[in-house]
Write an enzyme that holds these catalytic residues in place. Sequence first.
Site, mmCIF file in Angstrom:
data_model
loop_
_atom_site.group_PDB
_atom_site.id
_atom_site.type_symbol
_atom_site.label_atom_id
_atom_site.label_comp_id
_atom_site.label_asym_id
_atom_site.label_seq_id
_atom_site.Cartn_x
_atom_site.Cartn_y
_atom_site.Cartn_z
ATOM 1 N N GLU A 163 -14.360 -27.181 -38.707
ATOM 2 C CA GLU A 163 -15.266 -26.106 -39.115
ATOM 3 C C GLU A 163 -14.793 -25.544 -40.438
ATOM 4 O OE1 GLU A 163 -18.045 -22.884 -38.399
ATOM 5 O OE2 GLU A 163 -16.692 -22.711 -36.697
ATOM 6 N N ASN A 211 -25.400 -25.131 -32.155
ATOM 7 C CA ASN A 211 -23.972 -24.912 -31.856
ATOM 8 C C ASN A 211 -23.836 -24.081 -30.591
ATOM 9 O OD1 ASN A 211 -21.115 -24.709 -32.184
ATOM 10 N ND2 ASN A 211 -21.413 -22.701 -33.093
ATOM 11 N N GLU A 212 -23.458 -22.832 -30.750
ATOM 12 C CA GLU A 212 -23.229 -21.983 -29.569
ATOM 13 C C GLU A 212 -24.470 -21.175 -29.272
ATOM 14 O OE1 GLU A 212 -19.901 -19.443 -30.284
ATOM 15 O OE2 GLU A 212 -18.547 -20.749 -29.185
HETATM 16 O O1 AHR Z 1 -14.033 -21.936 -33.889
HETATM 17 C C1 AHR Z 1 -14.442 -20.696 -34.332
HETATM 18 C C2 AHR Z 1 -15.803 -20.310 -33.781
HETATM 19 O O2 AHR Z 1 -15.738 -20.114 -32.415
HETATM 20 C C3 AHR Z 1 -16.857 -21.349 -33.915
HETATM 21 O O3 AHR Z 1 -17.474 -21.309 -35.122
HETATM 22 C C4 AHR Z 1 -17.836 -20.990 -32.870
HETATM 23 O O4 AHR Z 1 -18.594 -22.093 -32.442
HETATM 24 C C5 AHR Z 1 -16.997 -20.327 -31.833
HETATM 25 O O5 AHR Z 1 -17.507 -19.105 -31.486
#
Ligand code: AHR
Length: 654
Positions: A46, A370-371
């Site tokens: 990331e 993603n999340e």
């Molecule tokens: O890894 C840091 C963050 O944690 C990521 O961007 C996210 O997907 C998670 O909340």
Amino acid sequence: MRTLLTAGLWFLLSFFHLLPAQHTLVLDTKSQGQAIPTTMWGLFFEDINLAADGGIYAELVKNRSFEFATPLMGWKEWKANGAEGQLLVHNRGTASSNNPRYLRITNAGKGAYGISNEGFRGMGIQKDLPYHFSCQGMALSGDATLHLELRDPDGKSLGGTILNFGTAWKKYNITFTATGTHPKAQLVLWTEKAGAIQVDFVSLFPSNTWKNRPGGLRTDLVQLLADMQPGFLRFPGGCIVEGRTLETRYQWKKTIGIPEERTVLINRWNDEFKHRPTPDYFQSFGLGFYEYFLLAEDIGAAPLPILNCGMACQFNSSEVVALEDLDPFIQDALDLIEFANGPADSRWGKLRADMGHPAPFHLKHLGVGNEQWGPQYMERYLPFVKVLKEKHPEIQIVGSVGPFSDGPEFDYLNTSMRANTADLLDEHYYKEPAWFLNNATRYDGYDRKGPKIFAGEYAAQSIWVVSPENKNTWKCALSEAAFMTGLERNADVVHMASYAPLFAHVDGWQWTPNLIWFDNLRSVGTVNYQVQKLFSTHRGTHTAALHSNGKPVTGAQGIYASAVRDEAKKLWIVKLVNSNTTPVTIRLENTAQQKWPGTIHTLTLQHMDLEAENTLDNPAQLVPMPGNIMSNEKWISIKMEAQSIQVLKLPMSR
Ligand code: AHR
């Protein structure tokens, strides 16, 4: 007499107390086991903590094209005593909409006048190493000679050279060798006499990039990744995919083609955390999707891109695209598959070929969102999957089950995604070490016929999630190892797993803990890295059952264990974790009742201090120590120190 008896009893009791507890484990050497996917242990990249710009992307100049929100951020006026001049940022507007700004430097003729660039918390410069400088430039009037020099913070020269500009815009390249080493150098550019020059896209790279690729990646950081033999590389995140708003989401098409035409974007982590503001955090996209694919290929990892699904970060704006406007997002996914896998004469495949890679990148997995959480995710995920499955049934889709390991958001998506047959579910857990110790059985009860699991982001938090005080301690790493034995035992369900986040610059991080820390010249694999690497480099090809009293070894009396068979290497590989503060002895038997061959190679990670860390100054405090165990019996006696991990490599041919 009575006193003597009591003393004797105490002696016996304390003697037995000191003896390590003994556990008998039985390795099933008779059954086949399940195939372990080659993707089992991988990497989560990331762009957080200066992981890309200022990190693995080896560019040393910050804000090289003057496109940051503050155009001269990272730059400073620089002049010799008494010199005068002017810096003026110009904007070409639509004539160069991706990179409209450039800088005019006017020297008033009273001495050396120009600018300096501070790099990413300085520039790491190494003596005797050639550096490649390039810029777009031209002389408007007068002095057309550009001087460039690296200097340490005291102004001492670390080497430089000169360039003579012509009167029309042109790209200039020149290489010079550094005469000194410094982790926090700066680059100074100036003219000596009266005149005006213009510059844009000012760039400086060390020559020793990974595979010596011009404009490439930092070799030490890529090497750390390659050493893990990762099964996959997930990129570019994380929340970076989502953006805080849809406008600032990650758009892969804007990250390919020549670097000069990739539009700079603010990094969403720049001031996400009030305790770690990073206003100068931008994405140049010098590390873009092409480079991510190339990196994955270089380190033998399957590429796993994650795309925005029409939703911005739900911890921030929660902005969503209207369902009737979702098509361009889906089209981005289709085009990405063509960019990665399409023939060199297809529209997007041609772009890949033109960038230097006619052969396909063999993309097999794609993450959609993603999340994300809630019905708004399902509403957007399902149209994606419908189109992707129709047009590309060969691609495995990774879907989100939200940011939490359990609770209503998790339950909702876990149920909905399973009902809609996702290929892989991306679970995240940033939890305390005790959670990891208690969850080695998490996947034992998962549906064997349902979607596979991608443990996409996990890391034990020594304080609490997003605490800036979190450390990469041995306690955390040990608990992760215990948990990972559970992942390995369930490799028929868990097909991918990655620690998160991957990288952090010691002077520019927002999130901790991280797998690898670096400064401008050095890097270190944390103790967590050592654990990941132990598992990843001993993945094996098939699971093997390992029992204690007929049950998997999941933490009873502080012992965790898993085993695999490696068909290619002809090994049984057993991983043992002693989470106790005292030593234990393990007696390892096997179901075939066969004798072991004499020497058994081991690797041990151990430390008496649960707070121990690997640091830049002490990078090898905790690394696996090789050893041997001798056994010509049907069993092996293994002494495990307190708080230790041991990997045993047992030859199969006996
Ligand atoms: O890894 C840091 C963050 O944690 C990521 O961007 C996210 O997907 C998670 O909340």
